[in-house]
Design a protein around this motif. Sequence first.
Motif, PDB file in Angstrom:
ATOM      1  N   ALA A   1       0.851  -1.198   0.000  1.00  0.00           N
ATOM      2  CA  ALA A   1       0.000   0.000   0.000  1.00  0.00           C
ATOM      3  C   ALA A   1       0.882   1.243   0.000  1.00  0.00           C
ATOM      4  N   GLY A   2       0.378   2.335  -0.533  1.00  0.00           N
ATOM      5  CA  GLY A   2       1.137   3.589  -0.506  1.00  0.00           C
ATOM      6  C   GLY A   2       1.659   4.014  -1.860  1.00  0.00           C
ATOM      7  N   VAL A   3       1.408   3.207  -2.900  1.00  0.00           N
ATOM      8  CA  VAL A   3       1.779   3.619  -4.257  1.00  0.00           C
ATOM      9  C   VAL A   3       0.496   3.976  -4.985  1.00  0.00           C
ATOM     10  N   MET A   4       0.385   5.203  -5.433  1.00  0.00           N
ATOM     11  CA  MET A   4      -0.861   5.633  -6.082  1.00  0.00           C
ATOM     12  C   MET A   4      -0.571   6.777  -7.041  1.00  0.00           C
ATOM     13  N   THR A   5      -1.513   7.059  -7.917  1.00  0.00           N
ATOM     14  CA  THR A   5      -1.333   8.204  -8.807  1.00  0.00           C
ATOM     15  C   THR A   5      -1.540   9.489  -8.007  1.00  0.00           C
TER      16      THR A   5
ATOM     17  N   VAL B   1      13.571   2.812  -9.444  1.00  0.00           N
ATOM     18  CA  VAL B   1      13.837   1.508 -10.049  1.00  0.00           C
ATOM     19  C   VAL B   1      13.294   0.347  -9.219  1.00  0.00           C
ATOM     20  N   LYS B   2      12.926   0.606  -7.956  1.00  0.00           N
ATOM     21  CA  LYS B   2      12.381  -0.466  -7.140  1.00  0.00           C
ATOM     22  C   LYS B   2      11.597   0.120  -5.968  1.00  0.00           C
ATOM     23  N   THR B   3      10.503  -0.571  -5.604  1.00  0.00           N
ATOM     24  CA  THR B   3       9.789  -0.181  -4.390  1.00  0.00           C
ATOM     25  C   THR B   3      10.060  -1.226  -3.313  1.00  0.00           C
ATOM     26  N   HIS B   4      10.093  -0.792  -2.048  1.00  0.00           N
ATOM     27  CA  HIS B   4      10.380  -1.694  -0.930  1.00  0.00           C
ATOM     28  C   HIS B   4       9.220  -1.689   0.056  1.00  0.00           C
ATOM     29  N   GLY B   5       9.079  -2.819   0.779  1.00  0.00           N
ATOM     30  CA  GLY B   5       8.011  -2.927   1.768  1.00  0.00           C
ATOM     31  C   GLY B   5       6.989  -3.952   1.328  1.00  0.00           C
ATOM     32  N   LEU B   6       6.407  -4.679   2.296  1.00  0.00           N
ATOM     33  CA  LEU B   6       5.441  -5.732   1.949  1.00  0.00           C
ATOM     34  C   LEU B   6       4.008  -5.268   2.106  1.00  0.00           C
ATOM     35  N   GLU B   7       3.632  -4.857   3.344  1.00  0.00           N
ATOM     36  CA  GLU B   7       2.269  -4.403   3.597  1.00  0.00           C
ATOM     37  C   GLU B   7       2.119  -2.947   3.195  1.00  0.00           C
ATOM     38  N   ARG B   8       3.077  -2.146   3.678  1.00  0.00           N
ATOM     39  CA  ARG B   8       3.074  -0.708   3.406  1.00  0.00           C
ATOM     40  C   ARG B   8       4.422  -0.351   2.790  1.00  0.00           C
ATOM     41  N   LEU B   9       4.412   0.589   1.883  1.00  0.00           N
ATOM     42  CA  LEU B   9       5.657   1.049   1.273  1.00  0.00           C
ATOM     43  C   LEU B   9       6.612   1.545   2.362  1.00  0.00           C
TER      44      LEU B   9
ATOM     45  N   GLU C   1      13.900   6.610   2.025  1.00  0.00           N
ATOM     46  CA  GLU C   1      12.830   6.128   2.893  1.00  0.00           C
ATOM     47  C   GLU C   1      11.565   6.952   2.633  1.00  0.00           C
ATOM     48  N   CYS C   2      10.437   6.271   2.476  1.00  0.00           N
ATOM     49  CA  CYS C   2       9.163   6.974   2.294  1.00  0.00           C
ATOM     50  C   CYS C   2       8.022   5.992   2.524  1.00  0.00           C
ATOM     51  N   ASP C   3       6.833   6.498   2.865  1.00  0.00           N
ATOM     52  CA  ASP C   3       5.679   5.611   3.027  1.00  0.00           C
ATOM     53  C   ASP C   3       4.688   5.752   1.871  1.00  0.00           C
ATOM     54  N   THR C   4       4.957   6.708   0.986  1.00  0.00           N
ATOM     55  CA  THR C   4       4.030   6.946  -0.123  1.00  0.00           C
ATOM     56  C   THR C   4       4.804   7.331  -1.378  1.00  0.00           C
ATOM     57  N   LEU C   5       4.407   6.728  -2.493  1.00  0.00           N
ATOM     58  CA  LEU C   5       4.980   7.091  -3.788  1.00  0.00           C
ATOM     59  C   LEU C   5       3.831   7.566  -4.671  1.00  0.00           C
ATOM     60  N   LEU C   6       3.908   8.827  -5.081  1.00  0.00           N
ATOM     61  CA  LEU C   6       2.881   9.361  -5.977  1.00  0.00           C
ATOM     62  C   LEU C   6       3.398   9.332  -7.420  1.00  0.00           C
ATOM     63  N   LEU C   7       2.547   8.903  -8.322  1.00  0.00           N
ATOM     64  CA  LEU C   7       2.918   8.817  -9.728  1.00  0.00           C
ATOM     65  C   LEU C   7       2.240   9.929 -10.518  1.00  0.00           C
ATOM     66  N   SER C   8       3.058  10.709 -11.204  1.00  0.00           N
ATOM     67  CA  SER C   8       2.511  11.749 -12.086  1.00  0.00           C
ATOM     68  C   SER C   8       3.241  11.597 -13.406  1.00  0.00           C
ATOM     69  N   VAL C   9       2.904  10.522 -14.102  1.00  0.00           N
ATOM     70  CA  VAL C   9       3.717  10.086 -15.243  1.00  0.00           C
ATOM     71  C   VAL C   9       2.924  10.106 -16.544  1.00  0.00           C
TER      72      VAL C   9
END
Lengths: 420, 118
Positions: free
Chosen positions: A134-138, A215-223, A246-254
């Motif tokens: 969780a934590g990867v979203m547009t 190039v890679k996201t880390h974390g199983l339940e939460r980013l 280190e981060c808990d959220t990755l926003l995509l604006s691609v």
Amino acid sequence: MLKYDLVVIGGGPAGMAAALKARECGVQKIIILERAATLGGILEQCIHTGFGLHYFGEELSGPEYAYRFIEELKKTDIEVKVDTMVTDILPDNVIVATNNTDGVMQIQATAIILAMGCRERPRGALDMPGSRAAGVMTAGTAQKYVNIDGYMPGKKIVILGSGDIGLIMARRMTLEGAKVEMVCELMPYSGGLTRNIVQCLDDMGIPLKLSCTVVKTHGLERLEGVTIANVDENRRPIPGTEQYVECDTLLLSVGLIPENELTRMAGIVIDPITSGAIVDEYRQTSRPGIFACGNVLQVHDLVDYVTQESQIAGEGAAKYILSGGKNNEYAENTIRVKAESGVRYVVPQNINRSTDKDVKIYFRVADVYKDTSVVVTCGDEVIYKRKKRKLAPGEMENVAIKLDDIAKLSENEITVKLEV
Amino acid sequence: MIKEMVCVSCPIGCMLTVELNDNNEVISVKGNTCKRGEQYAVDECTNPVRMLTSTVRVNGGVLPVVPVKTAKPIPKGKMFDCMEVINNTVVDAPIRMGDVLITNICDTGVDIVATNED
């Protein structure tokens, strides 16, 4: 079967402006079909200001801009069905739509305006290794969470892509107390408006890393973090430049993709560069009586330009309807507009030689250019030339071709290009 | 002294070239395509201001928050102070477009107004 002169698919800024213009031009029975619960489209969650400076001459927020059109619609008898999904466009301009109260309905339209807008390119389109934490979203999803639903989706943010929504969200999340670590942009330049780099990143002290990607996201339940890396001129990650953030959220604006599923189902010819329909100067598609406008036709930077384009489509649909649904015989009389050297695409792609007005050709450039000229040629003849201090892919440009010049073109093809 | 900056008054983002004298007063502004650009350059060199937009919590509305903006631009340095006040404010539905929800926020002389209904 329900019967309407004009059915507008989509009740965002494009659909509302097109419907209102068609009414102003004398079209009687108009209906707007909208998938969401309210009119306004994406403007409802774009609470920042900057909308309307061209069209209204004042600076409005997204909801305020939409409100003006919603209020105008209320003054008319244009019908609106919200929570309504169009599922197909059959031959002879019959629309299949469905909602909870009417069930499945078929609507016979004389003309149709496609105004479905666009959606964000999702993670699945990116080939990014890592678990589905969780934590990867547009960026637009995060924008809805914060501005409509009223909660923050994370505390420590990395943003991939410097499109405008990403930049706007960098500022918004910072104002709401999150730490935005950085904005990574794959390209050597930003895809967003310069103004947004200044007031969203520079003002907030957020670094913009160009030629850089996740190039890679880390974390199983939460980013838990992302690995970023610099990219070479072929946009491939350079080994040895990886860095863990280190981060808990990755926003995509691609990037944004025009939502043309219905258009394709209707067999309308699509431009491979814009991913929108190929249209003429009134935004009529390859199917007679079907028009397209707004972000479903080409992704715009400014809603003001969406409004202007949609009014052209509304006017075109009105002409079509009021002339009894006759399609102008364009084929032999069509001037094709081509994009060349530095110009990625043009809209409209076709112009009717016997058109009744000046035509503005909108385009985007392929790279950042300084001190160049925009040139329009017909054969060896230069019919338009203007110097430009700076051109960037993130900013849509236009050239206006005069009605008189169109009529006397020596060939059935004109070319828009850059002269460095 | 010559300063280069991008005007953020509207999405066009004109490149401005600002000429300042030794007292940091603006002598000339070039590159702007409208009057706002000149004003922006003067403000940016003396007292930079920004529009602030956010959301305010709503009791009893259809949605939990309503979008708001500063009625006029506020000093750039006061944005986070204003955010704290905005985030500590709860209003009751119904909210109409343009309703003043906070008056004279952080003594800026500027009101916070609703930019939608709820």
